[in-house]
Design an enzyme around this catalytic site. Structure first.
Site, PDB file in Angstrom:
ATOM      1  N   ASP A  53     -11.745  19.763  -3.119  1.00  9.47           N
ATOM      2  CA  ASP A  53     -10.826  20.907  -3.002  1.00  9.47           C
ATOM      3  C   ASP A  53      -9.806  20.842  -4.140  1.00  9.47           C
ATOM      4  O   ASP A  53      -9.811  19.907  -4.931  1.00  9.47           O
ATOM      5  CB  ASP A  53     -10.104  20.899  -1.640  1.00  9.47           C
ATOM      6  N   ASP A  91      -5.643  21.148  -5.005  1.00  8.65           N
ATOM      7  CA  ASP A  91      -4.271  21.225  -4.483  1.00  8.65           C
ATOM      8  C   ASP A  91      -3.371  21.783  -5.570  1.00  8.65           C
ATOM      9  O   ASP A  91      -3.569  21.502  -6.753  1.00  8.65           O
ATOM     10  CB  ASP A  91      -3.782  19.827  -4.098  1.00  8.65           C
ATOM     11  N   ASP A 109       0.437   8.611  -6.143  1.00  5.30           N
ATOM     12  CA  ASP A 109      -0.060   7.242  -5.964  1.00  5.30           C
ATOM     13  C   ASP A 109      -0.676   6.634  -7.223  1.00  5.30           C
ATOM     14  O   ASP A 109      -0.136   5.701  -7.795  1.00  5.30           O
ATOM     15  CB  ASP A 109      -1.006   7.146  -4.749  1.00  5.30           C
TER      16      ASP A 109
HETATM   17  P1  ATP Z   1      -9.644  13.758  -2.428  1.00 11.44           P
HETATM   18  O1  ATP Z   1      -9.109  15.097  -1.988  1.00 11.44           O
HETATM   19  O2  ATP Z   1     -10.794  13.818  -3.367  1.00 11.44           O
HETATM   20  O3  ATP Z   1      -9.877  12.831  -1.313  1.00 11.44           O
HETATM   21  P2  ATP Z   1      -7.060  13.547  -3.643  1.00 11.44           P
HETATM   22  O4  ATP Z   1      -6.573  12.664  -4.756  1.00 11.44           O
HETATM   23  O5  ATP Z   1      -7.016  15.014  -3.888  1.00 11.44           O
HETATM   24  O6  ATP Z   1      -8.502  13.045  -3.282  1.00 11.44           O
HETATM   25  P3  ATP Z   1      -5.418  14.097  -1.387  1.00 11.44           P
HETATM   26  O7  ATP Z   1      -5.276  13.282  -0.148  1.00 11.44           O
HETATM   27  O8  ATP Z   1      -6.022  15.442  -1.305  1.00 11.44           O
HETATM   28  O9  ATP Z   1      -6.242  13.175  -2.385  1.00 11.44           O
HETATM   29  O10 ATP Z   1      -3.994  14.173  -2.050  1.00 11.44           O
HETATM   30  C1  ATP Z   1      -3.693  15.018  -3.142  1.00 11.44           C
HETATM   31  C2  ATP Z   1      -2.752  14.306  -4.096  1.00 11.44           C
HETATM   32  O11 ATP Z   1      -1.534  14.010  -3.434  1.00 11.44           O
HETATM   33  C3  ATP Z   1      -3.248  12.963  -4.603  1.00 11.44           C
HETATM   34  O12 ATP Z   1      -4.096  13.098  -5.697  1.00 11.44           O
HETATM   35  C4  ATP Z   1      -1.968  12.258  -4.947  1.00 11.44           C
HETATM   36  O13 ATP Z   1      -1.466  12.670  -6.180  1.00 11.44           O
HETATM   37  C5  ATP Z   1      -1.020  12.758  -3.862  1.00 11.44           C
HETATM   38  N1  ATP Z   1      -1.044  11.848  -2.707  1.00 11.44           N
HETATM   39  C6  ATP Z   1      -1.796  11.952  -1.596  1.00 11.44           C
HETATM   40  N2  ATP Z   1      -1.555  10.979  -0.743  1.00 11.44           N
HETATM   41  C7  ATP Z   1      -0.609  10.203  -1.305  1.00 11.44           C
HETATM   42  C8  ATP Z   1       0.082   9.032  -0.923  1.00 11.44           C
HETATM   43  N3  ATP Z   1      -0.171   8.443   0.245  1.00 11.44           N
HETATM   44  N4  ATP Z   1       1.009   8.536  -1.768  1.00 11.44           N
HETATM   45  C9  ATP Z   1       1.269   9.138  -2.937  1.00 11.44           C
HETATM   46  N5  ATP Z   1       0.651  10.223  -3.364  1.00 11.44           N
HETATM   47  C10 ATP Z   1      -0.277  10.766  -2.572  1.00 11.44           C
HETATM   48 MG    MG Z   2      -7.474  16.600  -2.466  1.00 11.71          MG
END
Ligand code: ATP
Ligand code: MG
Length: 486
Positions: free
Chosen positions: A52, A54, A128
């Site tokens: 997805d 964001d 993160d």
């Molecule tokens: P995916 O959606 O493929 O699992 P993602 O990196 O997009 O991976 P998400 O959980 O959708 O992960 O989070 C979106 C973004 O928000 C992350 O890429 C990161 O920058 C930030 N983020 C999410 N969770 C955390 C956290 N626990 N601590 C710090 N930043 C976070």
């Molecule tokens: Mg994501």
């Protein structure tokens, strides 16, 4: 900070679905800054298919609501976010975040409330991993990279922003995310993370809500590299935090199920994450069944009770939603039905709502070398492909075999007069009613005789008193935790 040309990073608007472009455009038109951030940018740069996209903006959630009106909902307390519906998709729009204030962190340093809006630089520092902290403005064709994250992408390195120990203390779920991304992207974990990532530090996960841990476990199960991450969970001590009572060991059954899950995802098939929980908890469920059977509880009751116990224990770590728990218990119950079905019920069973999941489970058990399935996995596999006539023949053959097995079992018992405390099989048909009644009568008789012998009867309860006929189910609650789960 470096501003990279998006095209140089292999990014173009043609790769983006219209729903995310619409959101970026609407925010920009209203005078706000807006970027795509996180996994979407990272995955595109790695040539992967993002799950997805964001968005992040300098508009506050209420300003986002003003832009999108009824298409927008503000959610979250700890982490206020705007959910924007764009077409049939939902886009998470976050506001730039500033560092948390001291007053809203827990004693362990965990961030409890976090709605302090800030600048893009501050927002970057809150993310993160470096590879998750690139800001892509598709209309301007630029990527803002504050920490040379492109290098980490190039060298396949997973690097936390800031001091790893502090970042893990702020949010212990980042430990889980570390393993998830390392497995998903096949990246190396940076040495400074490995230095602090000890089983002792994983204890911090005890303070994370079991609801959130359940969500994270789902992400682990469905990321497409479950088989790779399972041994990592053990190595880093995360397994014990997520699945308290499950032995930290990837059994052949678990491994096969993990591979199967990954395979299904790779070909675009849906998976039910609760299925993998059913696999993980299976051994524990069986042990608990044996425990009750040993106590003399009838098989069906033993299974029901064992299922409740095992799920209750697991809920102290990850709270499996009720519907998923029901699914898990139905899959387990299906194992009994599929193993020794009554011949007249076979066809109906193959049309049962849980047949597919139960059958897949049985076949996975069988293929991973579980001898207790007695070849029934393959039997059902073949059965489903048969014509009506073939099915009838298969059922009568099955029936004959069943009768033969029963006879030889009875003969065996008569011949050898087994007195040993043999373990009852996990899955067995409940005894017939007449046999149960006979047994209960004998028990009552023996009980009365025993109490008469010890002189403890007061004479008020006769041997045929209904209370002596009720068979009470003895439950050992010593290992079951009730009450609040945290
Ligand atoms: P995916 O959606 O493929 O699992 P993602 O990196 O997009 O991976 P998400 O959980 O959708 O992960 O989070 C979106 C973004 O928000 C992350 O890429 C990161 O920058 C930030 N983020 C999410 N969770 C955390 C956290 N626990 N601590 C710090 N930043 C976070
Ligand atoms: Mg994501």
């Amino acid at each position: 900070m470096q501003t990279l040309r998006a095209s140089k990073c292999g990014l173009s608007t043609a790769q983006l679905p219209s729903y995310i472009l619409d959101v970026i455009d609407a925010l920009t038109k209203a005078g706000y800054e807006a970027y795509i951030v996180g996994g979407g940018v990272r995955d595109l740069m790695l040539g992967l298919n993002p799950k997805d996209f964001d968005a992040v903006t300098n508009a506050t959630p209420s300003q986002v609501k003003e832009v999108f009106g009824r298409r927008c909902r503000i959610i979250g307390r700890r982490f206020e976010l705007a959910h924007v519906y764009s077409g049939r998709e939902l886009v998470e729009v976050a506001t730039f975040r500033a560092p948390p204030k001291k007053a809203v962190t827990s004693a362990q340093g965990m961030i409890l409330r976090d709605n302090n809006w800030g600048t893009i630089e501050q927002d970057f520092a809150r993310r993160d991993f470096s590879i998750n902290a690139m800001y892509y403005q598709p209309r301007k064709g630029i990527v803002l990279d504050f920490c040379n994250a492109v290098d980490d992408i190039k060298h396949k390195t997973l690097r936390l922003l800031g001091d790893p120990q502090t970042r893990f203390e702020e949010d212990p779920v980042r430990m889980l995310r570390t393993l998830r991304f390392a497995a998903k992207l096949n990246f190396n974990i940076a040495p400074e993370i490995l230095d602090v990532f000890t089983p002792q530090l994983t204890q911090l996960l005890r303070d994370v809500s079991p609801h959130r841990l359940y969500d994270e476990s789902q992400k682990l199960f469905t990321m497409g590299h479950l088989n790779r991450v399972m041994p990592m969970l053990i190595e880093f001590g995360i397994w014990q935090q997520l699945f308290a009572d499950i032995k930290p060991h990837v059994t052949p059954f678990v491994e096969r199920a993990a591979k199967n899950t990954d395979q299904r995802i790779s070909i675009g098939k849906t998976i039910n994450p609760a299925f993998f929980y059913a696999v993980l908890l299976w051994e524990q469920f069986q042990e608990r069944c044996h425990f009750y059977l040993h106590k003399g509880v009838v098989a069906a009751e033993a299974r029901a009770q064992a299922g409740l116990d095992v799920l209750k224990r697991q809920s102290t770590r990850t709270i499996i939603p009720r519907f998923a728990e029901t699914f898990i218990r139905e899959v387990w119950e299906m194992q009994t039905r599929l193993l020794s079905p009554k011949p007249q019920q076979i066809e109906a069973l193959s049309g049962h709502a849980r047949f597919r999941a139960g059958f897949d489970f049985l076949l996975l058990r069988e293929k991973s070398g579980d001898p207790t399935t007695q070849g029934m996995g393959e039997w059902w596999d073949a059965y489903q492909l048969m014509s009506g006539d073939q099915k009838e023949r298969a059922i009568s053959q099955y029936n004959r075999q069943r009768a033969k097995n029963r006879r030889s079992k009875t003969d065996e018992v008569v011949l050898t007069k087994v007195h040993t405390q043999e373990l009852e099989p996990l899955v067995q048909e409940p005894e017939s009613r007449s046999r149960r009644q006979r047994k209960a009568k004998q028990e009552v008789q023996a009980k009365v005789e025993r109490s008469v012998a010890s002189g403890s009867t007061d004479g008020s309860i006769g041997s045929d008193h209904p209370i002596l006929k009720r068979k009470r189910v003895q439950r050992d609650l010593s290992q079951v935790i009730f009450g609040p789960t945290q």
